[in-house]
Design an enzyme around this catalytic site. Structure first.
Site, PDB file in Angstrom:
ATOM      1  N   SER A 253     -61.816 -72.842 -32.768  1.00 58.29           N
ATOM      2  CA  SER A 253     -62.788 -71.865 -33.246  1.00 58.29           C
ATOM      3  C   SER A 253     -63.989 -71.868 -32.316  1.00 58.29           C
ATOM      4  O   SER A 253     -64.122 -72.741 -31.465  1.00 58.29           O
ATOM      5  CB  SER A 253     -63.240 -72.235 -34.651  1.00 58.29           C
ATOM      6  OG  SER A 253     -63.918 -73.465 -34.593  1.00 58.29           O
ATOM      7  N   LYS A 254     -64.850 -70.915 -32.504  1.00 57.34           N
ATOM      8  CA  LYS A 254     -66.039 -70.813 -31.653  1.00 57.34           C
ATOM      9  C   LYS A 254     -66.872 -72.098 -31.774  1.00 57.34           C
ATOM     10  O   LYS A 254     -67.433 -72.596 -30.808  1.00 57.34           O
ATOM     11  CB  LYS A 254     -66.846 -69.588 -32.105  1.00 57.34           C
ATOM     12  CG  LYS A 254     -68.135 -69.370 -31.354  1.00 57.34           C
ATOM     13  CD  LYS A 254     -67.907 -68.611 -30.054  1.00 57.34           C
ATOM     14  CE  LYS A 254     -69.176 -68.481 -29.245  1.00 57.34           C
ATOM     15  NZ  LYS A 254     -69.303 -69.354 -28.123  1.00 57.34           N
ATOM     16  N   ARG A 255     -66.924 -72.620 -32.998  1.00 57.66           N
ATOM     17  CA  ARG A 255     -67.750 -73.806 -33.211  1.00 57.66           C
ATOM     18  C   ARG A 255     -67.133 -75.014 -32.504  1.00 57.66           C
ATOM     19  O   ARG A 255     -67.818 -75.830 -31.912  1.00 57.66           O
ATOM     20  CB  ARG A 255     -67.896 -74.077 -34.709  1.00 57.66           C
ATOM     21  CG  ARG A 255     -69.036 -75.026 -35.049  1.00 57.66           C
ATOM     22  CD  ARG A 255     -69.190 -75.123 -36.559  1.00 57.66           C
ATOM     23  NE  ARG A 255     -67.990 -75.650 -37.199  1.00 57.66           N
ATOM     24  CZ  ARG A 255     -67.679 -76.934 -37.242  1.00 57.66           C
ATOM     25  NH1 ARG A 255     -68.448 -77.823 -36.685  1.00 57.66           N
ATOM     26  NH2 ARG A 255     -66.573 -77.327 -37.848  1.00 57.66           N
ATOM     27  N   GLU A 263     -72.075 -73.667 -22.104  1.00 54.39           N
ATOM     28  CA  GLU A 263     -72.716 -74.115 -23.342  1.00 54.39           C
ATOM     29  C   GLU A 263     -72.700 -75.641 -23.429  1.00 54.39           C
ATOM     30  O   GLU A 263     -73.635 -76.243 -23.946  1.00 54.39           O
ATOM     31  CB  GLU A 263     -72.020 -73.521 -24.567  1.00 54.39           C
ATOM     32  CG  GLU A 263     -72.381 -72.065 -24.817  1.00 54.39           C
ATOM     33  CD  GLU A 263     -71.612 -71.488 -25.991  1.00 54.39           C
ATOM     34  OE1 GLU A 263     -71.720 -72.004 -27.117  1.00 54.39           O
ATOM     35  OE2 GLU A 263     -70.859 -70.516 -25.770  1.00 54.39           O
TER      36      GLU A 263
END
Ligand code: GLU
Length: 489
Positions: A253-255, A263
């Protein structure tokens, strides 16, 4: 091996350069370095609407930050350029012409609606259908369609009823019958080549002999092999890297993990730690060795030791590794240098302020060092830099009560008497005080920490107090006790 190993990564600048792309890059890089070969970067930007220069920049910055330097490609040049597919259109057209001349490719004048309709009909009848329209239209009909403005796409005439078989270095034998492969498009109606076509031409012209890429491309490989065969080109060896899943066995997932490499940089992961982590996402050198320098990885890397099973992205492990690298794998000077931007971005420290009290700031940073999972965690040390921090509600609930307040109040008197407010003197006094009172040291240490720092967790309390200083410590203790008493009056 006598022939020079040449591998490449071929990212499309249409999305972020994430963990999966970074792992592919790393494995190609390790393989090339292990064999003294070449690692090539090619930008697959044929999708003009979705590609951007900005995203290309992100790819280059990500690779640079990870330290995966490429031998040929953008900003490096090389014998086999250009390395942007958007600049190679003529080359693809030349090759397309060769196929047309040999009747191995043909123009398709079907409209998208016709194709969809046919697909749906077969689907409803549960019949296998692959689009082929090589002899569908008469010359007259084609003319009509041309006049009506239909722009054709060029399709590859897939050889019928042929079994394609190749041995993937990681997954073993992969087979596919051409009955299940449509006459796929090689040049789109906008004149641009499709991925499969451009990829084959480029891998051939760039003399790539090992293709190491994500397993999501394994279904493309039979099509690419058909193209190599059609051109009589040698086929490279293939190694398709396993999928990376979360611990819940779901797609990242993005998280968790599906973040852009940059990032990770901005959070304060060290690139060496991230590289070490990526290396273990599917590969292991065998034995217990997990923490490896780049040189060691290069020395040990082999495609044969890549596990075909899904790799699991374990965030806790990454944090653990990063913390290990922060503590053990960079020297003090580099640590402080790397930490500086994160210190400033807390908003509590200015460059000027830092310069004026460098030694003190460095001591705080070094005290925090073992506790940093990521460099950004230095923000947790805010109570060193400002009096304006929030007290954690949970911590106050536990330690702001009559018993603790009275203990701390009494000990505060002792603190006031300390002349040299050094950690060891504070500790000595505290231990004396507690043994006198016949209480365990932690009964005082816990509330004392909360009153001074607003939280229950942090580095050694005595060093912390020394760095915060006598005056501030006493002031914070007094303020919180006064507030408590005022509330309870
Ligand atoms: N442009 C493709 C991608 O980004 C390259 C795949 C390949 O390595 O062949 O997935």
């Amino acid at each position: 091996m006598n022939k020079e190993i040449r591998v490449r990564i071929a990212p499309s600048p249409t999305g972020f350069f994430h963990i999966g792309s970074a792992r592919t890059a790393l494995y190609n890089y390790l393989f090339a370095r292990h064999h003294n070969g070449k690692f090539i970067l090619r930008i697959e930007d044929t999708d003009l609407t979705r590609s951007s220069r900005g995203m290309t920049r992100v790819i280059l910055d990500s690779l640079n930050w990870l330290g995966l330097d490429w031998d040929e490609g953008p900003e490096k040049g090389g014998e086999y350029g250009p390395y942007f597919q958007s600049e190679r259109k003529e080359i693809y057209n030349d090759y397309a012409r060769k196929l047309i001349e040999q009747n191995k490719a043909y123009w398709c004048y079907c409209t998208q609606e016709e194709i969809e309709k046919e697909r749906a009909e077969f689907f409803n009848k549960k019949m296998n259908w692959q689009h082929r329209c090589r002899e569908k239209f008469s010359a007259e009909e084609i003319n009509k369609r041309k006049n009506a403005g239909i722009v054709p796409a060029l399709r590859f005439a897939v050889p019928l009823e042929k079994l394609i078989s190749f041995t993937d270095i990681i997954h073993g034998i992969v087979e596919k019958n051409t009955t299940d492969i449509e006459d796929f498009v090689i040049i789109k109606s906008d004149g641009m080549p499709t991925y499969n076509f451009a990829c084959v031409i480029d891998d051939f012209l760039m003399k790539i002999n090992y293709v190491i890429r994500g397993v999501e491309h394994i279904a493309n490989t039979p099509k690419q092999i058909l193209l190599y065969d059609a051109f009589n080109m040698p086929t490279p060896a293939f190694a398709h890297l396993p999928v990376i899943l979360g611990k819940d066995k779901k797609k990242l997932s993005k998280r968790l993990g599906a973040r852009s490499v940059l990032e990770y940089r901005d959070e304060g992961y060290l690139s060496d730690a991230l590289v070490n982590f990526l290396a273990l996402l599917g590969w292991s050198p065998g034995g217990d060795e997990e923490i490896m320098s780049r040189d060691r990885m290069v020395e040990l890397f082999s495609l044969e030791r890549i596990n075909p099973a899904n790799a699991v992205y374990d965030e806790a492990k990454l944090e653990w590794l990063n913390n290990h690298y922060i503590i053990n794998r960079i020297d003090q000077e580099r640590f402080l240098e790397n930490l500086k931007p994160f210190l400033f971005s807390t908003g509590y420290v200015t460059e000027e302020g830092y310069k004026n009290k460098k030694e003190w700031f460095d001591r705080v940073c070094l005290l925090m060092r073992p506790r940093l999972k990521v460099l950004k965690d230095i923000a947790k040390a805010k109570y060193f830099f400002t009096d304006d921090f929030e007290y954690e509600t949970e911590s106050l609930k536990k330690y702001l009560n009559d018993k603790s307040v009275s203990l701390v109040r009494e000990f505060k008197n002792k603190l006031e008497e300390i002349k040299d407010f050094a950690a060891k003197n504070i500790e000595e006094d505290l231990r004396d005080f507690c043994s006198h009172k016949q209480i365990k040291a932690k009964e005082l240490i816990h509330p004392l920490r909360v009153y001074i720092t607003g939280t229950e967790v942090g580095p050694g309390l005595f060093e912390t107090m020394e760095l915060i200083g006598k005056e501030k410590c006493i002031k914070r203790i007094s303020t919180i006790i006064e507030k408590y008493e005022y509330r309870n009056e």
